[in-house]
Design a protein around this motif. Structure first.
Motif, PDB file in Angstrom:
ATOM      1  N   ALA A  14     -40.063   4.229 -88.142  1.00  0.00           N
ATOM      2  CA  ALA A  14     -40.549   1.523 -89.399  1.00  0.00           C
ATOM      3  C   ALA A  14     -41.449   1.777 -89.885  1.00  0.00           C
ATOM      4  N   TYR A  15     -42.208   3.075 -90.360  1.00  0.00           N
ATOM      5  CA  TYR A  15     -42.055   3.417 -91.566  1.00  0.00           C
ATOM      6  C   TYR A  15     -41.355   3.192 -92.752  1.00  0.00           C
ATOM      7  N   ILE A  16     -39.945   4.119 -92.661  1.00  0.00           N
ATOM      8  CA  ILE A  16     -38.803   3.887 -93.859  1.00  0.00           C
ATOM      9  C   ILE A  16     -38.445   2.564 -93.584  1.00  0.00           C
ATOM     10  N   MET A  17     -38.234   1.992 -92.057  1.00  0.00           N
ATOM     11  CA  MET A  17     -37.994   0.617 -92.326  1.00  0.00           C
ATOM     12  C   MET A  17     -39.153  -0.025 -93.133  1.00  0.00           C
ATOM     13  N   LYS A  18     -40.746  -0.120 -92.816  1.00  0.00           N
ATOM     14  CA  LYS A  18     -41.240  -0.981 -94.105  1.00  0.00           C
ATOM     15  C   LYS A  18     -41.608  -0.720 -95.618  1.00  0.00           C
ATOM     16  N   ASP A  19     -40.399   0.429 -95.917  1.00  0.00           N
ATOM     17  CA  ASP A  19     -41.055   1.022 -96.658  1.00  0.00           C
ATOM     18  C   ASP A  19     -39.863   0.061 -97.883  1.00  0.00           C
ATOM     19  N   LEU A  20     -38.386   0.413 -97.263  1.00  0.00           N
ATOM     20  CA  LEU A  20     -37.233  -0.327 -97.293  1.00  0.00           C
ATOM     21  C   LEU A  20     -37.468  -2.113 -98.140  1.00  0.00           C
ATOM     22  N   LYS A  21     -37.551  -2.580 -96.713  1.00  0.00           N
ATOM     23  CA  LYS A  21     -38.211  -3.781 -96.592  1.00  0.00           C
ATOM     24  C   LYS A  21     -39.324  -3.929 -97.693  1.00  0.00           C
ATOM     25  N   ASN A  22     -40.228  -3.492 -97.931  1.00  0.00           N
ATOM     26  CA  ASN A  22     -41.025  -3.653 -99.393  1.00  0.00           C
ATOM     27  C   ASN A  22     -40.607  -3.668-100.799  1.00  0.00           C
ATOM     28  N   VAL A  23     -39.600  -2.277-101.013  1.00  0.00           N
ATOM     29  CA  VAL A  23     -38.431  -2.732-101.892  1.00  0.00           C
ATOM     30  C   VAL A  23     -37.896  -3.408-102.410  1.00  0.00           C
ATOM     31  N   ARG A  24     -37.497  -3.581-101.237  1.00  0.00           N
ATOM     32  CA  ARG A  24     -36.396  -5.089-101.108  1.00  0.00           C
ATOM     33  C   ARG A  24     -36.524  -6.081-101.413  1.00  0.00           C
TER      34      ARG A  24
END
Length: 85
Positions: A42-52
């Motif tokens: 979940a943390y990784i998915m949130k991190d990827l969304k923020n970067v995108r």
């Protein structure tokens, strides 16, 4: 996300981090047992969304480095810079 999670899990393990059955990570430290969500899906998915979102907001070029060597990625970035400047 699965590859990124594996990379992050490996990094945690190399930093002497325990992984329990609930995918919770704790840093082995003689003074504390701090928890980390660094390799949590979940943390990784949130991190990827923020970067995108940042890339879209600032019109940054997104480069997929999956399966590429650092040198190959660097070469691609140099090509992009030559095209733009």
């Amino acid at each position: 996300p699965a590859s990124l999670r594996q990379i992050r899990t490996t990094r945690l393990e190399r930093r002497i981090v325990n992984v329990d059955m609930d995918d919770k990570y704790s840093l082995v430290d003689e003074n504390s047992r701090a928890k980390s969500n660094y390799a949590d899906r979940a943390y990784i998915m949130k991190d990827l969304k923020n970067v995108r979102d940042l890339a879209i907001k600032y019109d940054w070029t997104q480069i997929d480095v999956t399966g590429r060597a650092v040198e190959e990625t660097a070469s691609y970035i140099c090509e992009l810079l030559k095209e733009r400047f």
